[in-house]
Design an enzyme around this catalytic site. Structure first.
Site, PDB file in Angstrom:
ATOM      1  N   GLU A 217       0.802  -1.231   0.000  1.00 39.13           N
ATOM      2  CA  GLU A 217       0.000   0.000   0.000  1.00 39.13           C
ATOM      3  C   GLU A 217       0.837   1.284   0.000  1.00 39.13           C
ATOM      4  OE1 GLU A 217      -2.844  -0.444   3.185  1.00 39.13           O
ATOM      5  OE2 GLU A 217      -3.797  -2.157   2.201  1.00 39.13           O
TER       6      GLU A 217
ATOM      7  N   ASN B 195       2.237  -4.436  -3.608  1.00 41.97           N
ATOM      8  CA  ASN B 195       0.830  -4.809  -3.424  1.00 41.97           C
ATOM      9  C   ASN B 195       0.035  -3.575  -3.021  1.00 41.97           C
ATOM     10  OD1 ASN B 195      -1.113  -7.015  -3.111  1.00 41.97           O
ATOM     11  ND2 ASN B 195      -1.010  -6.663  -0.901  1.00 41.97           N
TER      12      ASN B 195
ATOM     13  N   HIS C 206     -10.110  -5.587  -2.810  1.00 44.59           N
ATOM     14  CA  HIS C 206     -11.147  -5.451  -1.776  1.00 44.59           C
ATOM     15  C   HIS C 206     -12.292  -4.665  -2.421  1.00 44.59           C
ATOM     16  CE1 HIS C 206      -8.880  -7.154   1.488  1.00 44.59           C
ATOM     17  NE2 HIS C 206      -7.851  -6.359   1.232  1.00 44.59           N
TER      18      HIS C 206
ATOM     19  N   GLU D  19      -6.016 -10.260  -2.280  1.00 46.68           N
ATOM     20  CA  GLU D  19      -6.836 -10.127  -1.063  1.00 46.68           C
ATOM     21  C   GLU D  19      -8.329 -10.022  -1.401  1.00 46.68           C
ATOM     22  OE1 GLU D  19      -5.361  -7.071   1.595  1.00 46.68           O
ATOM     23  OE2 GLU D  19      -3.278  -7.541   1.112  1.00 46.68           O
TER      24      GLU D  19
ATOM     25  N   ASP E 187     -12.072  -9.829  -1.697  1.00 50.24           N
ATOM     26  CA  ASP E 187     -13.365  -9.991  -1.037  1.00 50.24           C
ATOM     27  C   ASP E 187     -14.325  -8.966  -1.633  1.00 50.24           C
ATOM     28  OD1 ASP E 187     -12.452  -7.707   0.355  1.00 50.24           O
ATOM     29  OD2 ASP E 187     -12.364  -8.704   2.306  1.00 50.24           O
TER      30      ASP E 187
END
Ligand code: XIL
Length: 555
Positions: free
Chosen positions: A154, A195, A231, A260, A262
């Site tokens: 990030e 990432n 996300h 990641e 979701d």
């Protein structure tokens, strides 16, 4: 097609027996089989508290062929105090992955969150030293055990510029290149990733990531891949041109991965939102499958029971593939069917390996070899698991990519019954070979000493007090002594008494030498010393002690 066949079989069963069958995923048709057939991995993010859930634990191995620790490898866990490294939690997840034939993505080395305040309060020069030392220690500890590392997590603002984190404030943009160089120095083979989130589709932030990665490559920085967290949320829409976005990074010669995934929604969930969510999952899987360099997809958890979403985004949730009770949601079926589309999964295990033969049996090791298996199911032979037969549980002793292996770390004077199972690229295991039985030879002679070790953890956990009682079981007087042992689970000595205690930074080895007043031990005499220490996770007692270099009996 397999799924339809299973559904039909279930219907017949229902008709015959009238039983109610729970809609849990069919073990014969899990996600990982289909992912492997498509040449990608399907990963799960797990935390230590979750993997003890007896409903969840078997599903992790059944459905997934990759794991990411959700928190266990972050800086606040691995180096909470400068120079004191704790790997117990990360090791636990790596060990689960080994038992499940899963690869592991390490997450994460450098991030602005979950980094202890001691790091954030350093001078610029010391910040660089701490970053390099942390990466060197952690990456070295896991060398050879991980598939990839999220080296920098990030780093970007929403407009694509570099985030004004404490890393950036102290070191400018150089912290990113420094982190990758330190990681490569510690492990030449693990894939090194950058990432971020909200970089999944085309837009200002992913343009920023694209420029950043181009400039890292131009500087010769060792980067292998770009992670797209994904996300997502049903109320914000699907990312813009996700496949094209992944493709432009792949065209730089890099791997890409969904790291990641979701898809959250505003609660309460309803059939419409769950159907929309399923299309998002389907479209992410299809975007990855359409890009040759997209190596895999990790969902940030499997069950809504353990999702990070409700506590992070109040009023939102229901973000994962199965609900709190592990009941399949449309999202699961969508991921399953996208992975399964147009493929015949490999459900044929390799042939049974030959009976192992044991050679070079020592006190702590042996070499085993056996006749190789073959695999005809399509995914190919990938290696062998070596198990010890031991009553109801058969612990995994090791893994091998060839039809022989050298076992180490065995217990002296102990009978071993060992068998092997072959595994293929889809994770199918052959039936076990016949067992070989061998007995390790006697270990080094036990010296004239006995050590009793006790440890008591303090109320809230994390701290403990340990005592050792050293007894001279020989016939001559000892006039000075050095006790040595190795902590098995990352413990640290903080402060001790009745001996000079010493444990080097980053080392599990402890020594204690006598004080002026307790160095002399007549035959049968004992002396006691102790220390306060710290631990994370488990506080397993050391299993072996030496006194003046000789092995002691352990009381
Ligand atoms: C989350 C974990 O899932 C939570 O348990 C923790 O409290 C906060 O971090 N992006 C990342 C992950 O890179 O490390 C984050 O994980 C989720 C967002």
């Amino acid at each position: 097609m397999v799924r339809k066949a299973l559904a039909a079989a279930t219907t017949v069963l229902l008709g015959l027996t009238g039983l109610v069958v729970l809609a849990t995923p069919a073990a014969a048709d899990p996600l990982r089989i289909h992912a492997a057939a498509r040449g990608v991995y399907i990963g799960d993010a797990v935390d230590n508290n979750e993997i003890t859930d007896t409903t969840y634990r078997p599903l992790i191995g059944q459905e997934y062929n990759a794991l990411t620790p959700g928190n266990a490898m972050k800086w606040d866990t691995t180096e909470p105090t400068r120079g004191q490294f704790n790997y117990a939690r990360g090791d636990e997840i790596v060990n689960l992955a080994k038992a499940n034939n899963q690869i592991v993505r390490g997450h994460t080395l450098v991030w602005h969150n979950q980094t202890p305040s001691w790091v954030q309060n350093l001078s610029a020069a010391d910040t660089l030293t701490a970053l390099q030392n942390h990466i060197s220690n952690v990456v070295t500890h896991y060398r050879g055990q991980l598939y990839a590392w999220d080296v920098v997590n990030e780093p970007l603002n929403e407009d694509g510029t570099l985030r004004n984190s404490f890393w950036f404030q102290k070191l400018g943009s150089s912290y990113i290149a420094e982190a990758f160089r330190a990681a490569r120095a510690a492990d030449p083979n693990v894939k090194l990733y950058i990432n971020d989130y909200n970089t999944d589709g085309m837009g200002a932030k992913s343009d920023g990531m694209f420029s950043l990665v181009q400039s890292l490559l131009a500087q010769g920085v060792p980067i292998d891949g770009v992670g797209f967290q994904a996300h997502l949320a049903t109320q914000f829409g699907f990312p813009n041109q996700m496949q094209q976005n992944l493709q432009r990074f792949a065209a730089l010669g890099l791997d890409v991965a969904i790291t990641e995934l979701d898809v959250r929604m505003q609660l309460p969930a309803d059939a419409t939102k769950l159907a929309t969510q399923a299309t998002y999952y389907r479209d992410v899987v299809n975007a990855c499958l359409a890009v040759a360099r997209c190596v895999g997809i990790t969902t940030w958890g499997y069950t809504d029971k353990y999702s990070w979403v409700p506590s992070t985004f109040p009023g939102e949730g229901a973000a994962l593939l199965v609900d709190e009770n592990f009941q399949v949601k449309p999202a699961y079926t969508a991921v399953h069917d996208a992975l399964a589309a147009g493929t015949t999964p490999d459900t044929t295990p390799p042939t049974t390996p030959g009976t192992p033969t044991a050679a070079n049996v020592t006190a702590t090791g042996a070499t085993l070899s056996w006749t190789a298996s073959t695999d005809s199911g399509g995914s190919g032979l990938s290696g062998y698991n070596i198990y010890r037969e031991q009553g109801t549980t058969d612990p995994l002793l090791g893994q091998s990519t060839s039809n022989s292996t050298t076992l180490t770390g065995l217990t002296p004077s102990t009978q071993y019954q060992v068998f092997v199972r072959a595994r293929d690229g889809s994770g199918n295991l052959s039936t076990p070979s016949a067992t070989v039985t061998f007995t390790t030879s006697e270990g080094p002679a036990v010296g004239p000493c006995r050590v009793a070790y006790t440890a008591t953890s303090w109320g809230g956990g994390g701290g403990f007090t340990a005592g050792v009682t050293i007894t001279n079981t020989g016939t001559t007087t000892v006039t000075s002594w050095t006790l040595a042992f190795t902590f098995p689970s990352g413990q640290r000595v903080s402060q001790g008494w009745n001996a000079n205690w010493s444990q080097a930074q980053g080392s599990a080895n402890v020594t204690a030498t006598n004080m002026s007043y307790n160095g002399t031990l007549a035959p049968n005499a004992s002396t006691q010393a102790g220390f306060n220490g710290t631990f994370t996770g488990t506080n397993t007692a050391p299993s072996a002690f030496t006194l003046n270099g000789m092995n002691c009996a352990v009381a």
